[in-house]
Design an enzyme around this catalytic site. Structure first.
Site, short mmCIF file in Angstrom:
data_model
loop_
_atom_site.label_atom_id
_atom_site.label_comp_id
_atom_site.label_asym_id
_atom_site.label_seq_id
_atom_site.Cartn_x
_atom_site.Cartn_y
_atom_site.Cartn_z
N GLY A 221 0.82 -1.20 0.00
CA GLY A 221 0.00 0.00 0.00
C GLY A 221 0.86 1.24 0.00
N SER A 222 0.34 2.30 0.57
CA SER A 222 1.01 3.59 0.49
C SER A 222 2.25 3.66 1.37
CB SER A 222 0.05 4.71 0.91
OG SER A 222 -0.10 4.74 2.31
N THR A 225 1.56 4.79 5.07
CA THR A 225 1.13 3.68 5.92
C THR A 225 2.31 2.77 6.23
OG1 THR A 225 -1.11 3.75 5.06
CG2 THR A 225 -0.40 1.70 6.06
N GLY A 226 3.15 2.53 5.24
CA GLY A 226 4.32 1.68 5.47
C GLY A 226 5.24 2.23 6.54
N GLU A 243 5.79 -3.46 0.73
CA GLU A 243 5.91 -2.94 -0.62
C GLU A 243 5.00 -1.73 -0.70
OE1 GLU A 243 4.21 -3.42 -4.82
OE2 GLU A 243 5.38 -5.25 -4.47
N CYS A 277 0.95 -1.02 -9.17
CA CYS A 277 2.08 -0.67 -8.31
C CYS A 277 3.29 -0.18 -9.11
CB CYS A 277 2.48 -1.88 -7.45
SG CYS A 277 1.21 -2.37 -6.26
N GLU A 366 3.82 9.88 -6.05
CA GLU A 366 3.06 8.86 -6.75
C GLU A 366 1.65 9.39 -7.05
OE1 GLU A 366 2.46 4.08 -6.37
OE2 GLU A 366 2.06 5.26 -4.58
#
Length: 463
Positions: A221-222, A225-226, A243, A277, A366
């Site tokens: 995800g984003s 968040t990572g 990822e 992605c 992104e």
């Protein structure tokens, strides 16, 4: 509690009665309401997976593989149902959604076969001793999956975790909770109780799982968040497997056919409405082919206009258009697209921008939409240097007929995957490690089995 975002704003409405309401991004009609798991339900799911962990770890690897084979067959049987659910929830064209389900089936079969042959090593110690390096399951894996390819991604992370003897708590994206839950239910039906638990919810539920007493948090995800997950794992000791976002460049060299290069660029920028992605996020084209390339890219955008579905929701469309509007305000020009269309849904046209500069959000962040921002550069070295700048490091593509330039590209670009002359190319089983804020750890291939296991060294001496 840590706060996890939902990507680019939530695609759902959280109602007072603790439900997610999912809207069809084509029509704005309600396609489902899903209860949000309470903190107590999340705790129960983690505890259930923990209770099941020992028995599943002791299950022979061949039996775990057989269970995954059976699960793959069940998913294959339900492929049309899953594709239709995915299309209704995210707007993904049904054929593309079916392709994602088929990929997920293949991935489950892959890990069903690889799991039993995942092995350790023997070491050369004293003659009278035996020395071993043995991979063991890490325990409970929290799997947080995205909306843009929900079945294929979940199949990889869940399949690898289960094949190596871990138990799983899975939270599908709140943008496609029905698709994610149905897939996980099909898999769980072939497993002992507690081995695969499912919870539904938004970012708050994901935050709870990231900070829960689990052993691995696997997230696609984003990047925001990572980072929050990485901080949570640093506090709990869990392994973070991430990822996250990408800002993948495409370099167009001076010696390629401009029409072919434009077709590659359009595929990378517009497929699945740019919501892949490893979509192309920014384009660097050599000045000597720029005019012909741009003319061809505008024609390609016209061909794609009737082929792409909507963005996942209006909130994400606002994000995409915000990047485009910022570029236009900063001096860029739209050769086609660049405006929100009238009518229902979250549609956005294939957009080609020229006159882009590095500090524009559409070049530095992104966008994750059907946008092709183009920067004309004087030479290949400038394209590599600017393409390699930035905080992200997921993937890159280079179109060139010069073998020396191809060699330079894969050596110099600081990304996990470099593709030469094929924007979505790659052999099965390939795995890479993202760089920068794009993540950490292997998320695919046989190497994912290593991520899901911890190695124990054993020395057996004699007394």
């Amino acid at each position: 509690m840590i706060q996890l975002d939902a990507g680019y704003c939530s695609s759902v409405t959280v109602l007072e009665n603790h439900e997610l309401t999912v809207l069809d991004p084509r029509t704005d009609e309600v396609v489902g309401r899903v209860p949000i798991a309470s903190p107590e339900r999340c705790d129960e799911a983690v505890a259930s997976a923990r209770r099941a962990a020992s028995g599943w770890a002791r299950t022979p690897a061949a039996e775990r593989g057989a269970a995954l084979h059976a699960a793959a067959a069940a998913v294959r049987e339900a492929a049309d149902e899953l594709a239709a659910l995915n299309s209704r929830e995210t707007g993904k064209p049904v054929d593309d959604a079916r392709g994602g389900v088929d990929a997920g089936v293949g991935t489950l079969v892959q890990y069903a076969e690889l799991g039993p042959v995942h092995r350790g090593r023997s070491l050369h110690g004293a003659w009278a001793a035996t020395d071993l390096m043995i991979p063991e399951p890490r325990g409970v894996v929290a799997v947080l999956t995205p909306w843009n390819d929900p079945v294929a991604v979940a199949a990889g992370l869940i399949g690898a975790a289960l094949a190596t003897g871990n138990t799983v708590v899975h939270k599908p994206s709140e943008r496609c909770p029905q698709t994610g839950r149905r897939f996980a239910e099909l898999v769980a039906a072939h497993l002992p109780p507690g081995v695969l638990e499912i919870v539904d919810g938004d970012g708050a539920v994901g935050a709870g799982l990231a900070g829960a007493p689990v052993d691995v948090v696997a997230h696609v995800g984003s990047s925001a968040t990572g980072r929050a997950i990485a901080e949570a794992c640093a506090r709990t000791g869990a392994r973070a497997l991430l990822e996250n976002g990408g800002n993948d460049p495409l370099v167009v060299d001076a010696d390629v056919d401009p029409g072919w290069a434009a077709a590659q660029a359009a595929l990378g920028s517009f497929a699945n409405a740019g919501q892949i992605c490893v979509s192309v996020e920014r384009i660097y084209v050599h000045a000597c082919v720029a005019d012909a390339f741009l003319d061809a890219l505008v024609q390609e955008a016209g061909r794609w206009a009737d082929r792409i579905g909507p963005l996942v929701d209006r909130a994400h469309r606002r994000h995409v258009h915000g990047h485009v509007a910022g570029a236009l305000d900063g001096g860029a020009r739209a050769l086609t697209g660049g405006a929100i269309p009238d009518g229902p849904g979250a549609f956005y046209p294939p957009t080609v921008l020229i006159g882009c500069v590095p500090d524009m959000a559409v070049m530095s962040e992104e966008t994750f939409g059907p946008v092709a921002p183009v920067r004309v550069v004087p030479d290949f070295g400038t394209a590599l240097r600017e393409g390699g700048d930035g905080r992200y490091g997921l993937a890159a593509t280079v179109l060139t007929a010069d073998m020396e330039h191809a060699q330079r590209a894969w050596r110099e670009l600081p990304v996990g995957t470099v593709k030469v002359n094929d924007v979505f190319g790659g052999a099965p089983g390939g795995a890479s490690e993202p760089r920068g804020i794009s993540g950490t750890g292997f998320g695919f291939g046989p190497e994912l089995l290593d991520e899901m296991t911890a190695v124990k060294v054993v020395h057996l001496g004699v007394c």
